[in-house]
Design an enzyme around this catalytic site. Structure first.
Site: not given
Ligand SMILES: *Cc1c(COP(=O)(O)O)cnc(C)c1O
Length: 333
Positions: A309, A57
């Site tokens: 992520s 993010k």
């Molecule tokens: C926000 C987030 C997502 C999903 O991202 P989007 O852009 O909302 O689809 C996936 N994994 C993590 C760790 C996140 O913080």
């Protein structure tokens, strides 16, 4: 080519990469021997959970804050967030001399709330859903003049997340399948625009939890719909896509090849594999790619890249998952 009409193009993503250069980490890519053997194709893990603030993010938040005027930055930025966007925006705002106000629902785990305060942001806890937190954002914009940096539905945020896609193709040029955690779709839209812009033959698959999959329900319905929010191990994937969604819904509809749903047990298995075999601590949202590979839910057209992520998991909950306790779902205590 229909992609030309989409709100974020590969050139926007290249510009974002130049803007955030030196402010976000280029995270490692490693090949997983265990997963490659299991699925019969090379599987690479993009270790984006090692990003500053613990998730991707930071890419979108940094690009969005840097795209504001000095006057806008001085007024301060605001967002509704399930945690990771809040952390990222708090960090990005402070790095550029601005103040972030973060609105979130009471479902967000306490470890995420205190971390956002520690990063210097003002925190507002409102209601029990992302949509209620969003109403507070609108109020702060009208009454205090703050500038919104949304978690996903904004071209600068999507372009920032797309920088991850440029890195993926640079690190694994022969990539054929990219597995992307999917919630509001900023990550999936940005990565799909970048990866397909460079390599049109590659497939991009969105992965999300069965419990409250808003983008999946919206794609099936042909337009944004509300879904009930339920607690999940993948708490970072909670929340709606916004009924007035402008950017990520059309991009996901156009660019995603498939959306796959994972049960709580499958997500837990993904977290356990990440920890026990890959030696990585990741949150539930980050485990969906590994979970889908272990469950045999995606075609093994390789090389495959799975994006880990984020790592912002409550460590007590992580310990319980590793021990095999059932946290959510039909077998939960
Ligand atoms: C926000 C987030 C997502 C999903 O991202 P989007 O852009 O909302 O689809 C996936 N994994 C993590 C760790 C996140 O913080």
């Amino acid at each position: 080519m229909r992609e030309k009409t989409l709100p974020v193009q590969i050139d926007n993503i290249r510009a974002a990469a130049a803007r955030v250069d030196g402010r976000v980490l280029r995270t490692p890519m490693v090949e997983s021997g265990a997963l490659s053997e299991r699925v019969g194709a090379p599987v690479h893990l993009k270790l984006e959970h090692h990003q500053t603030t613990g998730s991707f993010k930071l890419r979108g938040a940094t690009n969005a804050v840097l795209s504001l005027s000095a006057e806008e930055r001085a007024r301060g930025v605001v967002a509704a967030s399930t945690g990771n966007h809040g952390r990222a925006l708090a960090f990005a705002a402070r790095a550029e001399g601005s103040l972030a106000t973060i609105c979130m629902s009471s479902l967000v785990p306490e470890n995420k709330v205190s971390e956002i305060r520690r990063l210097g942001a003002r925190v507002r806890i409102i209601g029990r859903s992302q949509d209620e937190a969003q109403e507070e954002v609108a109020r702060l914009v009208t009454e205090e003049g703050l500038v919104v940096v949304p978690p996903f539905d904004h071209p600068a945020v999507v372009a920032g997340q797309g920088t991850l896609g440029l890195e993926i193709v640079a690190q694994v040029p022969e990539v054929e399948t990219v597995l992307v955690p999917l919630s509001g779709g900023g990550l999936a839209a940005g990565i799909a625009a970048a990866v397909k812009g460079l390599k049109p033959s590659a497939r991009v698959i969105g992965l999300t939890m069965e419990r409250g999959a808003a983008m999946k329900a919206s794609l099936d319905a042909g337009g944004p719909v509300l879904v009930e929010e339920l607690p999940s191990l993948a708490d970072s994937l909670g929340g709606g896509i916004g009924l007035d969604n402008r950017v990520t819904f059309p991009m996901c509809r156009e660019l995603l090849d498939d959306v796959v749903l994972l049960s709580e047990a499958e997500i837990a298995a993904g977290m356990r594999h990440a920890y026990a075999v890959e030696r990585e601590v990741i949150e539930g949202a980050a485990a969906v790619g590994i979970a889908a590979l272990l469950a045999g839910k995606v075609a093994s057209r390789g090389p495959i890249v799975a994006i880990l992520s984020g790592r912002n998991v409550d460590m007590e909950q992580h310990r319980r998952v590793i021990n095999g306790d059932v946290i959510y779902g039909k077998d939960a205590a």
